[in-house]
Motif scaffolding. Sequence first.
Motif, short mmCIF file in Angstrom:
data_model
loop_
_atom_site.label_atom_id
_atom_site.label_comp_id
_atom_site.label_asym_id
_atom_site.label_seq_id
_atom_site.Cartn_x
_atom_site.Cartn_y
_atom_site.Cartn_z
N THR A 172 66.03 57.78 51.31
CA THR A 172 65.45 59.08 51.23
C THR A 172 64.37 59.07 50.11
O THR A 172 64.78 58.37 48.99
N PRO A 173 63.28 59.51 50.05
CA PRO A 173 62.52 59.51 49.07
C PRO A 173 62.76 60.33 47.86
O PRO A 173 63.55 61.38 48.22
N ALA A 174 62.19 60.16 46.73
CA ALA A 174 62.68 60.94 45.48
C ALA A 174 62.13 62.43 45.86
O ALA A 174 62.68 63.42 45.22
N LYS A 175 60.89 62.50 46.35
CA LYS A 175 60.18 63.75 46.63
C LYS A 175 60.25 64.02 47.85
O LYS A 175 59.64 63.13 48.86
N VAL A 176 60.53 65.15 48.42
CA VAL A 176 60.58 65.83 49.73
C VAL A 176 59.89 67.13 49.92
O VAL A 176 60.35 67.95 49.05
N ALA A 177 59.06 66.96 50.93
CA ALA A 177 58.36 68.42 51.14
C ALA A 177 59.22 69.17 51.86
O ALA A 177 59.49 70.37 51.68
N MET A 178 59.50 68.54 53.18
CA MET A 178 60.38 69.01 53.97
C MET A 178 61.12 67.86 54.67
O MET A 178 60.50 66.96 55.03
N HIS A 179 62.29 68.10 55.37
CA HIS A 179 63.11 67.23 56.35
C HIS A 179 62.39 66.79 57.28
O HIS A 179 62.38 65.29 57.72
N ASP A 180 61.65 67.65 57.86
CA ASP A 180 60.83 67.43 59.20
C ASP A 180 59.75 66.25 58.97
O ASP A 180 59.30 65.50 59.80
N ALA A 240 54.63 63.73 48.60
CA ALA A 240 55.96 63.48 49.26
C ALA A 240 55.61 62.09 50.27
O ALA A 240 56.43 61.20 50.31
N THR A 241 54.62 62.25 50.63
CA THR A 241 53.95 60.98 51.55
C THR A 241 53.96 59.66 50.45
O THR A 241 54.36 58.66 51.01
N ARG A 242 53.37 59.72 49.29
CA ARG A 242 53.47 58.66 48.24
C ARG A 242 55.00 58.18 48.08
O ARG A 242 55.29 56.99 47.75
#
Length: 305
Positions: A172-180, A240-242
């Motif tokens: 799981t990324p450290a930064k998440v914009a949204m789960h989808d 979030a992509t990074r």
Amino acid sequence: MIDILLATYNGERYIETQIRSLQAQTYGQWRLLVHDDGSTDHTLDIVRRLAADDARISLLDDGVQFHSAAQNFLHLIRHSTAPFCICCDGDDVWLAPKLERLYSEILRHDNARPQAVWCNSYVYDPETCDISGWASLCIMRELRDVLFCNGGIQGCAILFNAALRDIVVSRTPAKVAMHDHVLTLAATAFGEFTYVPQRLMLYRRHRHAVTGHTDRTKAERASRFMRPGVAVLDRRHYEATRSFYDANADYLPAEAKRLMLRFFDYENHNRLWRALHAPLDGFRLYSRRSYLAMKLLLRPLVGSI
């Protein structure tokens, strides 16, 4: 068997209608796993009442609160154990064949590797009772379709397998914009992302919805498409992509890694360079390289939206 993952928060107005639409599915081999994020209304009372009459409904009552829809859904994904799972918003209505259609499609693929299949939806305005349009106007099939978008396909439209779930849970990324957004990136980077061109849900849009306005048609989207000064990507999704890349760099297939590194390099160049090179690199927006080129030429790459 399918796990339906329902993240709730103050959803008393629509939650029963949604769960009733799950119970009306033509495919009935599912478990509904519900986790609430601190509701102060009667959401949990409604869920418990319905669960008392349907053993397929299970409440994950662990007292954990996130105050974040994204983290609430990721929490549910970590607790899923079925071979297939799908996220579920508390305010939509699923048409009866939705699960059966998505399930039959994903079984056609090699589920030893990450797989996700997704459908489209009608946009539903409960105040006007208007049901029309397409909730997803940008049809994403590959990573090159995803990277220049602010978000992924709606999580409630995506049925995914255990192999894809394992990637999301373990890295799981450290930064998440949204789960989808995480699910869409993972599916297109590591596996297959298959579009089922049917509208199998009423995507309810109302003033309390977590996400913003949804364009119903390409003409409506075009009216906002060329606004000057507004960035192509919002900072939250770009970071979030990074973060997704950082969490998965050591595992990415060579082509996915090349595309992502190329994507990040665009920030080092001017608008004209980006507009010329993005089509040559194969990146697309709304399935067209030309749309992306125009947007990159007219707008800054990353900013606050």
